[in-house]
Each structure stands twice: as structure tokens, then as C-alpha cells.
Write a protein that holds these residues in place. Structure first.
Motif, PDB file in Angstrom:
ATOM      1  N   ILE A 108      -7.677 -57.001 -24.176  1.00 10.70           N
ATOM      2  CA  ILE A 108      -8.547 -57.979 -24.730  1.00 10.70           C
ATOM      3  C   ILE A 108     -10.047 -57.250 -23.930  1.00 10.70           C
ATOM      4  CG2 ILE A 108      -9.844 -60.338 -24.249  1.00 10.70           C
ATOM      5  CD1 ILE A 108      -6.912 -61.273 -23.418  1.00 10.70           C
ATOM      6  N   THR A 109     -10.756 -56.759 -24.935  1.00 10.92           N
ATOM      7  CA  THR A 109     -11.899 -55.965 -24.510  1.00 10.92           C
ATOM      8  C   THR A 109     -13.314 -56.693 -24.660  1.00 10.92           C
ATOM      9  OG1 THR A 109     -12.109 -54.783 -26.494  1.00 10.92           O
ATOM     10  CG2 THR A 109     -10.725 -53.629 -24.773  1.00 10.92           C
ATOM     11  N   ARG A 110     -13.396 -57.681 -25.312  1.00 10.67           N
ATOM     12  CA  ARG A 110     -14.533 -58.376 -25.573  1.00 10.67           C
ATOM     13  C   ARG A 110     -15.449 -58.811 -24.291  1.00 10.67           C
ATOM     14  NH1 ARG A 110     -11.791 -63.508 -27.847  1.00 10.67           N
ATOM     15  NH2 ARG A 110     -12.408 -65.034 -26.174  1.00 10.67           N
ATOM     16  N   PHE A 111     -14.817 -59.118 -23.152  1.00 13.03           N
ATOM     17  CA  PHE A 111     -15.365 -59.656 -21.946  1.00 13.03           C
ATOM     18  C   PHE A 111     -15.847 -58.158 -20.978  1.00 13.03           C
ATOM     19  CE2 PHE A 111     -12.652 -62.914 -23.140  1.00 13.03           C
ATOM     20  CZ  PHE A 111     -13.695 -63.751 -23.351  1.00 13.03           C
ATOM     21  N   ILE A 112     -15.519 -57.136 -21.602  1.00 12.67           N
ATOM     22  CA  ILE A 112     -16.090 -55.942 -20.655  1.00 12.67           C
ATOM     23  C   ILE A 112     -17.387 -55.563 -21.103  1.00 12.67           C
ATOM     24  CG2 ILE A 112     -15.216 -53.436 -20.237  1.00 12.67           C
ATOM     25  CD1 ILE A 112     -12.572 -54.201 -20.917  1.00 12.67           C
ATOM     26  N   THR A 113     -18.209 -55.129 -20.271  1.00 16.02           N
ATOM     27  CA  THR A 113     -19.516 -55.007 -20.276  1.00 16.02           C
ATOM     28  C   THR A 113     -19.934 -53.362 -19.956  1.00 16.02           C
ATOM     29  OG1 THR A 113     -20.383 -55.503 -18.213  1.00 16.02           O
ATOM     30  CG2 THR A 113     -20.582 -57.176 -20.164  1.00 16.02           C
ATOM     31  N   GLU A 114     -18.974 -53.001 -18.859  1.00 13.93           N
ATOM     32  CA  GLU A 114     -19.405 -51.395 -18.769  1.00 13.93           C
ATOM     33  C   GLU A 114     -17.960 -50.803 -18.415  1.00 13.93           C
ATOM     34  OE1 GLU A 114     -22.133 -50.612 -15.407  1.00 13.93           O
ATOM     35  OE2 GLU A 114     -23.546 -52.163 -16.188  1.00 13.93           O
ATOM     36  N   VAL A 115     -17.833 -49.515 -18.530  1.00 15.33           N
ATOM     37  CA  VAL A 115     -16.620 -48.941 -18.372  1.00 15.33           C
ATOM     38  C   VAL A 115     -17.103 -47.456 -17.817  1.00 15.33           C
ATOM     39  CG1 VAL A 115     -14.302 -47.815 -19.264  1.00 15.33           C
ATOM     40  CG2 VAL A 115     -15.138 -50.106 -20.208  1.00 15.33           C
ATOM     41  N   SER A 116     -16.420 -47.008 -16.667  1.00 17.41           N
ATOM     42  CA  SER A 116     -16.710 -45.914 -16.108  1.00 17.41           C
ATOM     43  C   SER A 116     -15.429 -45.094 -15.697  1.00 17.41           C
ATOM     44  CB  SER A 116     -17.421 -45.958 -14.982  1.00 17.41           C
ATOM     45  OG  SER A 116     -17.971 -44.685 -14.213  1.00 17.41           O
ATOM     46  N   ALA A 117     -15.172 -43.984 -16.250  1.00 17.61           N
ATOM     47  CA  ALA A 117     -13.689 -43.270 -15.865  1.00 17.61           C
ATOM     48  C   ALA A 117     -14.244 -41.867 -15.470  1.00 17.61           C
ATOM     49  CB  ALA A 117     -13.169 -43.211 -17.295  1.00 17.61           C
ATOM     50  N   THR A 118     -13.473 -41.626 -14.388  1.00 16.44           N
ATOM     51  CA  THR A 118     -13.735 -40.364 -13.727  1.00 16.44           C
ATOM     52  C   THR A 118     -12.211 -39.527 -13.659  1.00 16.44           C
ATOM     53  OG1 THR A 118     -15.343 -41.180 -12.567  1.00 16.44           O
ATOM     54  CG2 THR A 118     -14.347 -39.127 -11.678  1.00 16.44           C
ATOM     55  N   PHE A 119     -12.124 -38.253 -14.393  1.00 18.60           N
ATOM     56  CA  PHE A 119     -10.890 -37.782 -14.358  1.00 18.60           C
ATOM     57  C   PHE A 119     -11.013 -36.454 -14.580  1.00 18.60           C
ATOM     58  CE2 PHE A 119     -11.635 -39.290 -18.577  1.00 18.60           C
ATOM     59  CZ  PHE A 119     -11.313 -38.277 -19.407  1.00 18.60           C
ATOM     60  N   ASN A 120      -9.983 -35.525 -14.281  1.00 19.41           N
ATOM     61  CA  ASN A 120      -9.601 -34.257 -14.435  1.00 19.41           C
ATOM     62  C   ASN A 120      -8.697 -33.895 -15.715  1.00 19.41           C
ATOM     63  OD1 ASN A 120      -9.156 -31.399 -14.443  1.00 19.41           O
ATOM     64  ND2 ASN A 120      -8.672 -31.368 -12.455  1.00 19.41           N
ATOM     65  N   PRO A 121      -9.562 -33.691 -16.745  1.00 20.27           N
ATOM     66  CA  PRO A 121      -8.755 -33.649 -17.962  1.00 20.27           C
ATOM     67  C   PRO A 121      -7.597 -32.568 -18.082  1.00 20.27           C
ATOM     68  CG  PRO A 121     -10.731 -32.720 -18.421  1.00 20.27           C
ATOM     69  CD  PRO A 121     -10.835 -33.075 -17.115  1.00 20.27           C
ATOM     70  N   PHE A 122      -7.650 -31.614 -17.024  1.00 18.13           N
ATOM     71  CA  PHE A 122      -6.401 -30.440 -16.980  1.00 18.13           C
ATOM     72  C   PHE A 122      -5.222 -30.970 -16.225  1.00 18.13           C
ATOM     73  CE2 PHE A 122     -10.846 -28.459 -17.249  1.00 18.13           C
ATOM     74  CZ  PHE A 122     -10.536 -27.935 -18.676  1.00 18.13           C
ATOM     75  N   LEU A 123      -5.242 -32.093 -15.690  1.00 17.59           N
ATOM     76  CA  LEU A 123      -3.985 -32.434 -14.999  1.00 17.59           C
ATOM     77  C   LEU A 123      -3.077 -33.692 -15.709  1.00 17.59           C
ATOM     78  CD1 LEU A 123      -5.748 -33.026 -11.278  1.00 17.59           C
ATOM     79  CD2 LEU A 123      -4.331 -31.175 -12.051  1.00 17.59           C
ATOM     80  N   PRO A 124      -2.168 -33.602 -15.604  1.00 18.81           N
ATOM     81  CA  PRO A 124      -1.252 -34.581 -16.182  1.00 18.81           C
ATOM     82  C   PRO A 124      -1.647 -36.079 -15.756  1.00 18.81           C
ATOM     83  CG  PRO A 124       0.067 -32.790 -15.334  1.00 18.81           C
ATOM     84  CD  PRO A 124      -1.181 -32.366 -14.899  1.00 18.81           C
ATOM     85  N   ARG A 125      -2.037 -36.131 -14.483  1.00 18.49           N
ATOM     86  CA  ARG A 125      -2.261 -37.449 -13.989  1.00 18.49           C
ATOM     87  C   ARG A 125      -3.428 -38.269 -14.680  1.00 18.49           C
ATOM     88  NH1 ARG A 125      -2.564 -35.238  -7.809  1.00 18.49           N
ATOM     89  NH2 ARG A 125      -4.382 -34.286  -8.877  1.00 18.49           N
ATOM     90  N   ALA A 126      -4.181 -37.483 -15.227  1.00 18.96           N
ATOM     91  CA  ALA A 126      -5.420 -38.033 -15.933  1.00 18.96           C
ATOM     92  C   ALA A 126      -5.057 -38.870 -17.015  1.00 18.96           C
ATOM     93  CB  ALA A 126      -6.522 -36.923 -16.194  1.00 18.96           C
TER      94      ALA A 126
END
Length: 97
Positions: free
Chosen positions: A2-20
Motif C-alpha cells: 500500500i503506497t498511497r499514504f507515502i509522501t516521501e521515500v529516501s533510499a541509500t545503498f551501494n548498488p555493487f553489494l548484494p546486501r543492497a
């Protein structure tokens, strides 16, 4: 999810690691029109970075969540988002909106 109540999303990740993977999957679960209804910010870490991946969310009621994407996994992140979204949905139904 359910995404209609979300106003902001901020994601920080290292795209080269499998943990991301969790952060990448969460961003892919957002609907195609998400950029029109919410503010989305992504921060890609350099390849040598050891900083952990996280997702920060802000909801219409002002609540903010900072979720550790590496520990929770995609299932845990979706459960947390849906849990709060269902609460907001119930409040909306009770108010008659």
C-alpha cells in the motif's frame, strides 16, 4: 504494498553489494506514477563504501520510518510499510473520507 499514504521515500545503498537488494527491490515495487504522488530520493554510495543500506519513509500523517534494509529484508520492509498504511486506511474509513 500500500503506497498511497507515502509522501516521501529516501533510499541509500551501494548498488555493487548484494546486501543492497532489498533497497533496489523496494524501489521497484513503487507504482509507475510514484514520482507524481511522492518525493523520491536515492543516494548511491561508492563502490568502496561500507555504509549500510537503509530506506527512510514519510507518511501523510507525518510519521517517519527509517528501516535498515540489510537486516529486515524485503519482506520485513513491506510488512512495516503495510502495517502503518493499514492503520491510516482504517482512520480514513472511520473519518468518512
Amino acid at each position: 504494498m500500500i503506497t498511497r499514504f507515502i509522501t516521501e521515500v529516501s533510499a541509500t545503498f551501494n548498488p555493487f553489494l548484494p546486501r543492497a537488494k532489498t533497497a533496489r527491490l523496494f524501489l521497484s515495487f513503487l507504482p509507475p506514477n510514484a514520482r507524481q504522488t511522492m518525493k523520491i530520493d536515492t543516494k548511491l554510495l561508492p563502490k568502496t563504501s561500507r555504509e549500510s543500506s537503509f530506506i527512510q519513509l514519510k507518511f501523510k500523517d507525518g510519521k517517519q520510518m527509517k528501516l535498515d534494509a540489510e537486516k529486515l529484508g524485503i519482506k520485513g520492509v513491506v510488512e512495516e510499510v503495510d502495517r502503518h498504511s493499514r492503520i491510516l486506511s482504517r482512520q480514513e474509513e472511520l473519518n468518512g473520507n
